[in-house]
Write a protein that holds these residues in place. Structure first.
Motif, PDB file in Angstrom:
ATOM      1  N   SER A  87     -24.163   1.803  14.449  1.00 29.07           N
ATOM      2  CA  SER A  87     -24.290   0.505  13.806  1.00 29.07           C
ATOM      3  C   SER A  87     -25.361   0.630  12.743  1.00 29.07           C
ATOM      4  O   SER A  87     -26.534   0.804  13.039  1.00 29.07           O
ATOM      5  CB  SER A  87     -24.672  -0.574  14.822  1.00 29.07           C
ATOM      6  OG  SER A  87     -24.822  -1.815  14.175  1.00 29.07           O
ATOM      7  N   THR A  88     -24.988   0.574  11.454  1.00 29.64           N
ATOM      8  CA  THR A  88     -25.932   0.817  10.373  1.00 29.64           C
ATOM      9  C   THR A  88     -26.804  -0.393  10.146  1.00 29.64           C
ATOM     10  O   THR A  88     -26.335  -1.519  10.065  1.00 29.64           O
ATOM     11  CB  THR A  88     -25.170   1.139   9.074  1.00 29.64           C
ATOM     12  OG1 THR A  88     -24.309   2.246   9.339  1.00 29.64           O
ATOM     13  CG2 THR A  88     -26.135   1.503   7.962  1.00 29.64           C
TER      14      THR A  88
ATOM     15  N   SER B 181     -30.663   2.566  14.028  1.00 34.82           N
ATOM     16  CA  SER B 181     -29.281   2.459  14.480  1.00 34.82           C
ATOM     17  C   SER B 181     -29.217   2.865  15.938  1.00 34.82           C
ATOM     18  O   SER B 181     -30.186   3.371  16.502  1.00 34.82           O
ATOM     19  CB  SER B 181     -28.366   3.353  13.641  1.00 34.82           C
ATOM     20  OG  SER B 181     -28.690   4.714  13.843  1.00 34.82           O
TER      21      SER B 181
ATOM     22  N   ASP C 159     -25.812  -4.662  21.171  1.00 35.90           N
ATOM     23  CA  ASP C 159     -25.252  -3.607  20.327  1.00 35.90           C
ATOM     24  C   ASP C 159     -23.941  -3.127  20.931  1.00 35.90           C
ATOM     25  O   ASP C 159     -23.787  -3.076  22.154  1.00 35.90           O
ATOM     26  CB  ASP C 159     -26.223  -2.430  20.226  1.00 35.90           C
ATOM     27  CG  ASP C 159     -27.028  -2.451  18.943  1.00 35.90           C
ATOM     28  OD1 ASP C 159     -26.408  -2.588  17.866  1.00 35.90           O
ATOM     29  OD2 ASP C 159     -28.262  -2.337  19.003  1.00 35.90           O
TER      30      ASP C 159
ATOM     31  N   ASP D  30     -30.170   7.744  17.976  1.00 31.47           N
ATOM     32  CA  ASP D  30     -30.336   7.023  16.712  1.00 31.47           C
ATOM     33  C   ASP D  30     -29.689   7.875  15.622  1.00 31.47           C
ATOM     34  O   ASP D  30     -30.330   8.766  15.056  1.00 31.47           O
ATOM     35  CB  ASP D  30     -31.818   6.799  16.434  1.00 31.47           C
ATOM     36  CG  ASP D  30     -32.084   6.122  15.087  1.00 31.47           C
ATOM     37  OD1 ASP D  30     -31.104   5.779  14.390  1.00 31.47           O
ATOM     38  OD2 ASP D  30     -33.260   5.945  14.735  1.00 31.47           O
TER      39      ASP D  30
END
Length: 663
Positions: A7-8, A41, A317, A58
């Motif tokens: 997830s940027t 991330s 997330d 990450d």
């Protein structure tokens, strides 16, 4: 075991995430149930029950973060470009990390918390999603415009990488994989973010992947998947439909579904089969916990708070859930509206929350029998023979008197009778201690038992004072028959200082009696009239609140100058500011240090964390990380009632300290 997507973070989120509070050696950060993560991330999360560690990849930062079971980051494994999926060996000795930026599978020693080996998977493969099954480590990868399955065999003298094990041409991208130790020959796969959801299962017992079932499912935007402990079911979290769908692994036929809400994005299954189902939702519970196969009601739910600046709460997330193997904790990765990520430790996740309601008569006569009813409410019936304790508190039993335990019916209802021996306010408290499937819970109700009474008042209730203020509390007694004596007691908050008689005597001709209390803590003052032949005893209390002393100084700046009317400490970007906080000391006390950043005309939260106060009442915290220039920042130390390690004082905020970074 399974892997997750990247997830940027936005550029502003990266800025905020880079601000990390680090306690000095003498004052390390105190444990908390939620910790901000220094991550731009999130790729995957895995819990290690042997070493009590949580591993978080990450991808954007090219690192794996290691946290303890309280959520505090204790180590970082760097030089892992694009690291995405993680999986843990059966003995928890080795963590496998898929590193697409290095075209490699990397192993990490979970005891030493260091990289132990690196296995090349081939140029341009970019492996992402590892899973242990059939005696090998399987991984999804992409190449030649399509997705593939590969395996890494470490059982022989030399490692063997075998690519192209999916011969059906199923995947358009690198598939996400799921496996479980309880069914070592079963491997499941799916494509993230694809609509409709595409799933497949494989038998890998022979060392090669033999596809056993394939499905374009009734769902879209796959985010996560997990196998049941026996490998018979595949649980899928897709953006739609708004349930966590379950398929038989043998043929991928639809089975049951665990109700959740919009939009499912995470699932993890504990070794005992307990299912944690997560969603991406602002206004609904974020996590739903179910016993395996029981879909009527969740065991419990969790709703995350809002630490950002939107109306909705922090969100989960994608694939951001991981069970502690013993189910004592459920770990969740969340992100707020500023892109700041946190590791949340959800405790007691497998027991239903118990609430107890107690209903007693509003009024009663002293010496006459009354009936109290109530209910202990929780998901699931209570076991036969379950009982709750009953305590009666009155003016003759201020600390409470234990009454016979009351039996709970299967639906949690109860009833008992009692004859109150004393007048005034009588409180009946019913407590359930909890069991394997229910958490503890208690409730109470009060009965006004009639007797002749006089008026008794006490001033300063709910008043707030500076630390150390001498306050005169005055009791006023109304009409009585023979006694004019009043006692004044002071009870400072905390178990280390008991309730103390500060004065006793006859009231003045105006009916007053006063005593002075030094307000170093929140304090309850009680006035007691013991009664006489015609007037019943009477008690009145007044609780006043005391602040703490708190101040913060900043050091290591190269100059101080004003921006507008506010003085700022100026720092070179390579200098780490030090904040020294002084606060009224109490054992195990901690304080909250908050950072804010000025952006487009407003101050925004840039991180906050609790730090333990030294025994000398001081603590030094250094601000590390990438210090971007051109931003106004400020820091403030606060004592927060109950959250600072004790509840002795009322919440007190120190003054903001302003600072600025230059080249």
């Amino acid at each position: 075991m399974r892997t997750r997507r990247i997830s940027t973070a936005t550029s502003l989120a990266v800025l905020f995430s880079s601000v990390v509070l680090v306690g000095g050696a003498a004052n390390p950060a105190a444990a908390d149930s939620s910790r901000i993560l220094p991550a731009a991330s999130v790729g995957d999360i895995v819990a290690d029950g042997v070493h009590k560690r949580v591993f978080i990849s990450d991808p954007a930062g090219g690192k794996v973060l290691v946290a303890d079971y309280n959520g505090a980051v204790v180590a970082t494994i760097p030089s892992l470009p694009g690291v995405t999926g993680l999986d843990l060996s059966a003995d928890s000795g080795t963590l496998f990390a898929a590193v697409p930026g290095a075209d490699a599978i990397v192993t990490i020693d979970t005891a030493a918390l260091k990289e132990s080996a690196r296995y090349a998977t081939g140029e341009g493969t970019g492996p992402k999603y590892p899973a242990l099954a059939g005696g090998k480590l399987w991984f999804g990868y992409a190449g030649g415009g399509s997705g593939h399955l590969g395996s890494l065999d470490l059982s022989g003298a030399e490692p063997v990488v075998d690519l192209g094990q999916e011969t059906n041409g199923t995947w358009t991208y690198a598939p996400t994989l799921a496996a479980t130790p309880g069914a070592p020959d079963v491997l499941a796969a799916g494509i993230e973010s694809q609509s409709p959801t595409e799933l497949a299962t494989y038998d890998v017992g022979s060392g090669t992947a033999v596809r056993t079932a394939y499905l374009f499912a009734n769902g879209s935007n796959l985010r996560d998947l997990a196998l049941s402990p026996d490998g018979s079911q595949l649980v899928v979290a897709s953006g739609a439909p708004y349930t966590h769908q379950v398929y038989r692994t043998s043929d991928l036929k639809p089975d049951i579904a665990y109700p959740s809400d919009a939009y499912p994005n995470a699932v993890d299954i504990a070794p005992d089969g307990t299912v944690a189902a997560g969603i991406d939702g602002w206004y609904e519970p974020d996590v739903y916990v179910y016993k395996q196969g029981v879909t009527a009601k969740p065991v419990r739910t969790y709703d995350f708070p809002n630490t950002g600046y939107t109306s909705g709460s922090d969100t989960l997330d994608p694939a951001g859930l991981a069970w502690a193997p013993d189910t004592s904790r459920l770990f969740a990765l969340t992100v707020n509206s500023n892109g700041v990520r946190s590791l949340r430790v959800l405790t007691d996740p497998v027991r239903s929350v118990t609430t107890v309601t107690v209903t007693a008569p509003a009024k009663a006569t002293r010496g006459k029998k009354l009936t109290v009813t109530g209910k202990a409410a929780s998901n699931g019936a209570f076991a036969a023979g379950a009982k709750a304790t009953v305590t009666r508190t009155d003016l003759e039993s201020a600390k409470g008197k234990a009454l016979p335990a009351v039996a709970l019916k299967s639906n949690g209802t109860f009833s008992f009778t009692d004859t109150p021996p004393a007048g005034g306010t009588v409180t009946y408290k019913v407590s359930y201690a909890g069991d394997a499937t229910h958490s503890p819970g208690s409730g109470s109700d009060k009965v006004a038992v009639s007797r002749a009474a006089t008026s008794l008042t006490l001033n300063h209730n709910k008043a707030l004072y500076a630390y150390g203020t001498d306050v005169s509390f005055t009791a006023h007694l109304g009409t009585t028959y023979s006694s004019r004596t009043v006692e004044l007691w002071a009870d400072p908050y905390g178990t280390d200082k008991p309730k103390k008689l500060v004065k006793t005597g006859k009231v003045s001709s105006k009916g007053n009696l006063s005593a002075t209390v030094d307000m170093t803590r929140d304090t309850t003052v009680t006035a007691v009239f013991k009664g006489d032949g015609r007037y019943a005893p009477s008690t009145v209390t007044s609780t006043a609140y005391a602040k703490v002393k708190v101040s913060t100084t900043v050091s290591k700046q190269y100059r101080t100058a004003k921006i507008g009317s506010t003085s700022y400490a100026y720092f070179h970007k390579k200098t780490d500011p030090a904040f020294t906080t002084t606060m009224s000391y109490f054992k195990n006390r901690k304080y909250r240090l908050a950072l804010e950043i000025y952006y487009q005309g407003k101050w925004y939260d840039a991180g906050q964390q609790y730090f333990k106060l030294g025994t000398n009442g001081k603590s030094i915290v250094t601000l590390t990380g990438a210090h971007d220039t051109g931003y106004r920042m400020r820091a403030r130390a606060s004592y927060v009632d109950s959250e600072s390690g004790d509840f002795l004082n009322t919440t007190t905020h120190g003054a903001w300290k302003y600072f600025y970074f230059t080249k």
